[in-house]
Design an enzyme around this catalytic site. Structure first.
Site, PDB file in Angstrom:
ATOM      1  N   SER A  28      32.933  46.169  45.660  1.00 58.73           N
ATOM      2  CA  SER A  28      33.017  44.976  44.808  1.00 58.73           C
ATOM      3  C   SER A  28      31.691  44.237  44.763  1.00 58.73           C
ATOM      4  O   SER A  28      31.142  43.896  45.816  1.00 58.73           O
ATOM      5  CB  SER A  28      34.042  43.981  45.366  1.00 58.73           C
ATOM      6  N   HIS A  59      34.394  45.280  39.035  1.00 60.21           N
ATOM      7  CA  HIS A  59      34.306  46.740  38.906  1.00 60.21           C
ATOM      8  C   HIS A  59      34.168  47.122  37.434  1.00 60.21           C
ATOM      9  O   HIS A  59      34.992  46.734  36.615  1.00 60.21           O
ATOM     10  CB  HIS A  59      35.545  47.411  39.495  1.00 60.21           C
ATOM     11  N   SER A 210      39.383  49.769  51.453  1.00 56.03           N
ATOM     12  CA  SER A 210      38.905  50.918  50.667  1.00 56.03           C
ATOM     13  C   SER A 210      38.233  51.947  51.562  1.00 56.03           C
ATOM     14  O   SER A 210      38.345  51.908  52.783  1.00 56.03           O
ATOM     15  CB  SER A 210      37.897  50.428  49.624  1.00 56.03           C
TER      16      SER A 210
END
Ligand code: HPA
Length: 270
Positions: A28, A59, A210
């Protein structure tokens, strides 16, 4: 899966014959480096067969292919997250495509909460190992031995020479960097203070939502993996302040020029 991968690869190769050897997945607010890629070709995820589309703010949903620091690179500007409702297999589909395109090295970056109390927002951390707390794995399901083994080894998931190289690059640029273990939570809610206490006891230095699925699949495909976290906030309960995504974006924005310098140096040296 194998046929789908070939379809996506054929689509990309119709647009460009460029053969990337290094891939980057940027977290991000960390996508700016893609603007520095020369001779670039940009492909929207929406045009790519079998690709998903991320809805997270910050994004761009584009693949950028071109030259960076003398190397042929492919960059994912925007990644897919487990918390968006994608399966871990969907999240990691691009990695399989990169492998087929000839990628051998992959840099995976993310924004993370620091649970190591010596960290401060804005710090960079080389990921040297991870703990998967998501309760799932991107390789669950039938295995295709043409792509990788049923039980891939994760002993040195983060390339040891790569860790040393990132440290060397940081030191040359006078950029402070530490190393540590990244713990993957599914999100999208931030962790509770109790979960962060658990993460610390279990050995995590940073937590995030993530990267771990991508790292698993990249290792499964035989790529060398390098991971860097930008510590955007202290994890829940450490500083006592509440967490929010705007702060994450703001800190990555402030870290961007340092982060980009480091990444470019690394690409140059790989
Ligand atoms: N937790 C999980 N993910 C994150 C955090 C956090 O504190 N900060 C940035 N991504």
């Amino acid at each position: 899966m194998y046929d789908k991968i070939n379809e996506t690869v054929e689509y990309i190769q119709k647009i460009t014959r460029f053969k990337p050897s290094i891939a980057m997945i940027l977290g991000s607010g960390m996508g700016n480096i893609a603007d520095e890629i020369e001779n670039s070709v940009s492909i929207s995820y929406k045009d790519l067969p079998h690709f998903s589309i991320s809805n997270v703010e910050g994004h761009a949903n584009k693949l950028i292919i071109g030259d960076l620091c003398g190397k042929k690179v492919i960059v994912m500007q925007g990644r897919f997250h487990y918390y968006e409702g994608f399966s871990q297999s969907e999240i990691t589909y691009p990695i399989r495509v990169f492998k087929k395109l000839g990628v051998e090295d992959i840099l995976i970056t993310n924004a993370a909460g620091g649970c190591n109390k010596s960290f401060k927002p804005g710090d960079l951390m080389i990921i040297n190992d991870h703990i998967n707390m998501s309760g799932s794995n991107p390789l669950i399901g039938p295995n295709d031995e043409r792509i990788g083994p049923r039980f891939p080894d994760m002993t040195s998931a983060y390339n040891k020479d790569g860790i040393a190289l990132i440290k060397k690059c940081a030191s040359k640029l006078d950029i402070k960097i530490s190393e540590g273990i990244y713990m993957f939570f599914s999100g999208p809610s931030y962790e509770t203070p109790a979960e962060i206490k658990m993460a610390s006891i279990l050995g995590a230095d940073a937590v995030g939502m993530s990267s771990v699925p991508e790292v698993i699949v990249a290792r499964y495909c035989g790529m060398r993996v390098y991971g860097i976290s930008c510590i955007t906030n202290m994890a829940a309960g450490i500083s006592g302040e509440e967490l929010n995504h705007n702060e994450v974006i703001e800190i990555t924005r402030l870290t961007n020029s340092r982060f980009s310098k480091l990444v470019k140096k690394l690409i140059e040296e790989l």
